[in-house]
Design a protein around this motif. Structure first.
Motif, PDB file in Angstrom:
ATOM      1  N   ASN A  93      19.348 -41.339 -77.389  1.00 55.61           N
ATOM      2  CA  ASN A  93      20.094 -41.046 -76.165  1.00 55.61           C
ATOM      3  C   ASN A  93      21.597 -41.082 -76.436  1.00 55.61           C
ATOM      4  N   PRO A  94      22.353 -40.058 -76.002  1.00 57.56           N
ATOM      5  CA  PRO A  94      23.781 -39.996 -76.310  1.00 57.56           C
ATOM      6  C   PRO A  94      24.593 -41.125 -75.718  1.00 57.56           C
ATOM      7  N   THR A  95      24.163 -41.619 -74.546  1.00 59.58           N
ATOM      8  CA  THR A  95      24.886 -42.737 -73.944  1.00 59.58           C
ATOM      9  C   THR A  95      24.780 -43.971 -74.820  1.00 59.58           C
ATOM     10  N   SER A 154      17.176 -29.321 -80.823  1.00 62.14           N
ATOM     11  CA  SER A 154      17.748 -30.619 -80.493  1.00 62.14           C
ATOM     12  C   SER A 154      17.765 -31.539 -81.705  1.00 62.14           C
ATOM     13  N   HIS A 176      21.031 -33.091 -83.609  1.00 60.74           N
ATOM     14  CA  HIS A 176      21.284 -34.447 -83.116  1.00 60.74           C
ATOM     15  C   HIS A 176      20.373 -35.507 -83.722  1.00 60.74           C
ATOM     16  N   LYS A 193      13.840 -33.125 -63.240  1.00 59.35           N
ATOM     17  CA  LYS A 193      14.463 -34.084 -62.348  1.00 59.35           C
ATOM     18  C   LYS A 193      14.455 -33.511 -60.933  1.00 59.35           C
ATOM     19  N   SER A 239      21.828 -39.821 -61.526  1.00 52.72           N
ATOM     20  CA  SER A 239      20.787 -39.078 -62.238  1.00 52.72           C
ATOM     21  C   SER A 239      19.659 -39.987 -62.708  1.00 52.72           C
ATOM     22  N   HIS A 299      24.413 -30.861 -63.158  1.00 54.10           N
ATOM     23  CA  HIS A 299      24.685 -29.991 -64.307  1.00 54.10           C
ATOM     24  C   HIS A 299      25.276 -28.660 -63.849  1.00 54.10           C
ATOM     25  N   GLU A 317      24.940 -29.246 -75.668  1.00 59.17           N
ATOM     26  CA  GLU A 317      25.185 -30.643 -75.322  1.00 59.17           C
ATOM     27  C   GLU A 317      24.065 -31.220 -74.459  1.00 59.17           C
ATOM     28  N   ALA A 318      23.428 -30.366 -73.670  1.00 54.19           N
ATOM     29  CA  ALA A 318      22.319 -30.846 -72.827  1.00 54.19           C
ATOM     30  C   ALA A 318      21.077 -31.148 -73.650  1.00 54.19           C
ATOM     31  N   LEU A 376      20.133 -34.762 -74.394  1.00 58.60           N
ATOM     32  CA  LEU A 376      19.601 -35.536 -73.273  1.00 58.60           C
ATOM     33  C   LEU A 376      18.111 -35.324 -73.093  1.00 58.60           C
ATOM     34  N   GLU A 397      16.620 -29.358 -70.826  1.00 60.28           N
ATOM     35  CA  GLU A 397      16.373 -29.016 -69.433  1.00 60.28           C
ATOM     36  C   GLU A 397      15.517 -27.761 -69.367  1.00 60.28           C
TER      37      GLU A 397
END
Length: 792
Positions: free
Chosen positions: A70-72, A357, A361, A513, A524, A633, A746-747, A750, A753
């Motif tokens: 997870n990027p966070t 992805s 990443h 979501k 989110s 988004h 960038e999505a 996560l 999507e």
């Protein structure tokens, strides 16, 4: 805290005096008034950091085999690690100057050094393996990490004197250095390889030549009347081995020898295409291997998508036409009784985006997966490191291995006394003795870091073996080498890994979501998640197909909903609610109306099997997902981001006016629904369209219209809404701008999507939105007020 230095008796009860002395030395820094606060703060920081690493490695991976973090979490850990080395180096120097009666480093200093080495081993957890030259950020990161490893080596070898401690800390440092060299090798070899770093440009050259050559599946072949299965068997999209086609770099790409596609070597075909894999699996007649056919296509499509992320020229019309026919006339029409065509298509798209992805990443080396790499990285490399560790221990004992191994236990009290014995003793005194309390915290930090490191190594191995990358590599090797096809051991291994991988990855499940204006949820992470229904997959596939080929002999261009409304004549008057150039406004307006209709008929819940139930599920889920895109988004929608953000603010303003402050912030779903349906009934009449109404007011009016229509024909209204939301989600998917490509990339980190899956499909098949044009204002009679149009 002076009581911690009381030497008149044992600090710990029911423990040997040696353990008591060890704990006194370990916790002596806490009694130093000059640095007491910094020592406590550091222990707290380390405890939190160790707990985060432990959680990320253990609990967050129970049902997730992805190689992407997870990027966070990565951002937080990166920030913490950037401060970690200088802070801990300072504390190490402070602890080093605290005498504890020994001839070597004090216990506290050795503990801090252990933390530094273990955290350095875990550093790879927050670093993506980039094997594409265009995404490298120079050598600054490599130099920074090299300096960190060198500094830790200096601390370990120039501050420790006792052989046993040099052996232990030297081995830990050697593991850090080996991991660093390993990472550098991954990136440097990968970005120089035609199979990885330079592959996007090579594939661009290959596709440009392949689609022109009828001998290799070009346009002439695709125009023939082929069955779907024949079309797939003739597909020349390269899965692996395309680097063997390269003759030399040319002025506009690479010069290739396409005749080598069908060349057979002694050990098999070095160039594996989608067609070869499909043909082989059909010969095997094993249902479990059917997914591998689609997985090979996903991998080939992933390679074709890479040029868009690396700012290379987009696919030509000839290439997209070729790919469009392969997907819609081949993949989606292949007879497979176990899998719905829509499900099969989305399975291919999800696997493709998963490849993208993980390529950009991944924190594990899955991108380089192959049987050869498995042997080198997971068998040969550990053996070499193990030999170097033995050499380090021998050098610490001046060549006397037996003495060195004995000194490992003699010179390290935690090892000689027994880790479990020490821990057990500390836990007995945990609540009664402050010294035991602080000691158990410090030792627990070490435990957590060590367990996280061991688990990370085991998990990396599991992720690698059961990754789609390794699965594709095994499949290609199996296809290329005939002697492996005859091996029962290899065939059995391939099928078992494929079965386990499919159980772990759930490739056909696409999650969405869900955001609703009727619920108080503006974060989110707090939003509910649902799965994309099979009916929605099938409908989206058919809408893409009609956009590409037309419908009933007529063009079927994408629209913001008007195409669906005009195709159902009885609802054409509702096209006024789509008369705006902002698709975000259309989404919010129809989302409010759909939500109100859903709440009006609460008895019809999910789980039904009738066509109306399916239409309701499609409409409500896509409605809430599209509104989620507007709110969270906006960059993924075709409107300018600032425009979508403005629509979002206008929506919040309109909701506050309609609901009131209390219901807007704290109202229940039923309360918000009731308030909306009762708001401004004098103005919001369902028999007229007022151009001065706000977006929220339009949604309420439309909701009232749909409720009235549903009273007469409930099923027809939900059929309309299902088609309209499919139209909208397909309409917002295409995008060719570099800025949107960047946002999609960038999505990906996560988790991807649905809109990114559809964007990839639009990119491959050449489906685009019609150019925007100014709205045509219909004339109205003189007896109608300006700004108001009656319902026709």
């Amino acid at each position: 805290m002076g009581y911690m230095n009381d030497t008149r008796g044992l600090l710990l009860t029911t423990c040997p005096s040696s353990i008591d002395h060890y704990v006194q030395n370990l916790t002596s820094s806490y009694s130093n008034k000059s640095n007491e606060s910094s020592v406590v703060a550091t222990s707290v920081f380390m405890l939190v950091l160790a707990a985060v690493f432990f959680n990320l490695n253990l609990f967050s991976r129970v049902s997730n085999t992805s190689a992407v973090l997870n990027p966070t979490a990565r951002a937080v850990l990166n920030s913490a690690l950037n401060l970690f080395l200088p802070v801990m180096s300072y504390l190490f120097s402070e602890a080093k100057n605290t005498p504890d009666g020994g001839a070597d480093l004090p216990v506290r200093a050795r503990l801090i050094l252990t933390w530094m080495l273990l955290v350095e081993l875990l550093r790879k957890k927050v670093e993506a393996i980039l094997v594409t030259a265009g995404m490298q950020q120079g050598y600054s990161n490599i130099i920074t990490h090299a300096n960190a490893v060198a500094w830790l080596g200096y601390l370990a070898f120039f501050n420790l004197k006792v052989a046993g401690r040099v052996a232990v800390f030297g081995t830990l440092w050697l593991l850090c250095a080996a991991k660093f060299v390993q990472r550098v090798a991954f990136t440097e070899i990968g970005k120089r390889s035609l199979a990885y770093g330079k592959n996007a440009r090579l594939l661009s050259s290959y596709m440009a030549e392949m689609v022109k050559d009828p001998r290799h599946g070009g346009t002439a072949v695709q125009d023939q009347d082929l069955s779907p299965l024949q079309r797939m068997k003739m597909c020349k999209y390269v899965v692996m081995g395309e680097e063997n086609l390269m003759l030399k770099p040319g002025p506009h790409g690479y010069e290739l020898d396409l005749d080598r596609l069908n060349t057979t070597y002694d050990d098999g075909d070095h160039i594996v295409t989608v067609g070869k894999i499909w043909e082989l699996v059909e010969q095997e007649k094993k249902p479990r291997l059917k997914r591998l056919q689609r997985l090979s296509l996903s991998f080939a499509l992933f390679k074709l998508l890479r040029p868009r992320f690396e700012l290379l020229p987009a696919m030509t019309k000839q290439e997209t036409d070729h790919c469009r026919d392969l997907i819609f006339q081949g993949l989606c029409r292949v007879s497979d009784g176990d899998v719905d065509p829509g499900v099969a298509l989305f399975q291919v798209l999800k696997d493709e985006i998963s490849f993208v992805s993980e390529y950009y990443h991944s924190v594990h080396p899955v991108v380089l997966a192959s049987p050869y790499f498995f042997v080198i990285n997971y068998i040969t490399f550990p053996v070499v490191v193990l030999v170097l560790c033995f050499m380090t221990i021998a050098l610490a004992g001046n060549g006397d291995m037996l003495l060195a191994f004995h000194s490992v236990g003699d010179d390290n009290y935690a090892i000689s006394s027994g880790i479990f014995t020490l821990t057990k003793c500390l836990w007995k005194n945990f609540l009664r003795k402050p010294a035991a309390f602080f000691a158990i915290i410090d030792i627990s930090i070490t435990y957590l870091l060590f367990i996280a490191f061991v688990y990370e190594e085991v998990w990396e191995y599991m992720v690698f073996v059961f990754s789609n990358w390794f699965m594709v590599s095994l499949l290609c090797t199996y296809t290329a080498r005939r002697r492996w096809q005859e091996s029962k051991t290899y065939r059995g291994t391939l099928r078992r890994i494929a079965w386990i991988s499919s159980k772990l990855s759930h490739p056909s499940r696409v999650t969405l979501k869900q955001f609703s204006v009727l619920r108080v949820s503006w974060l989110s992470m707090t939003l509910p998640t649902t799965s994309l229904p099979t009916q929605a997959k099938r409908s989206i596939m058919e809408r893409f197909r009609s956009a590409a080929y037309g419908r009933d002999g007529f063009p079927a261009p994408l629209s913001n909903g008007r195409y669906v409304l005009y195709s159902m004549q009885r609802y054409s008057r509702l096209s006024w609610f789509c008369d705006t150039q902002s698709v975000a406004e259309v989404i919010i307006t129809w989302h409010i109306a759909t939500s109100l209709l859903e709440m009006t008929y609460p008895g019809h819940r999910k789980g039904g099997t009738s066509p109306t139930d399916h239409h309701r599920a499609v409409a409500t889920k896509l409605s809430k997902y599209c509104s989620y895109l507007v709110v969270f988004h906006p960059e993924l929608l075709p409107d300018d981001r600032e425009c979508t953000e403005r629509v979002y603010e206008d929506m919040k303003t309109g909701l506050k006016e309609a609901l009131g402050s209390w219901n807007y912030h704290l109202g229940s779903e039923n309360a918000r629904y009731t308030k909306m349906m009762a708001t401004n009934q004098d103005k919001l009449r369902s028999d007229c369209w007022d151009n001065t109404m706000t977006m929220v007011q339009k949604g309420i009016v439309l909701g009232n219209v749909l409720v009235v229509e549903a009273n007469g024909d409930y099923g027809a209204v939900w059929k309309l809404l299902a088609d309209l939301w499919v139209e909208l989600i397909v309409y917002v998917a295409p995008s060719s701008g570099d800025e949107h490509v960047k946002w999609h990339e960038e999505a990906l980190v996560l988790g991807g999507e649905l809109i990114t899956l559809l964007w990839a499909l639009a990119t491959h098949t050449g489906v685009t939105r019609p150019p925007s044009t100014s709205l045509v204002v219909m004339p109205v009679g003189e007896d109608v007020e300006e700004g108001v149009r009656p319902c026709v």
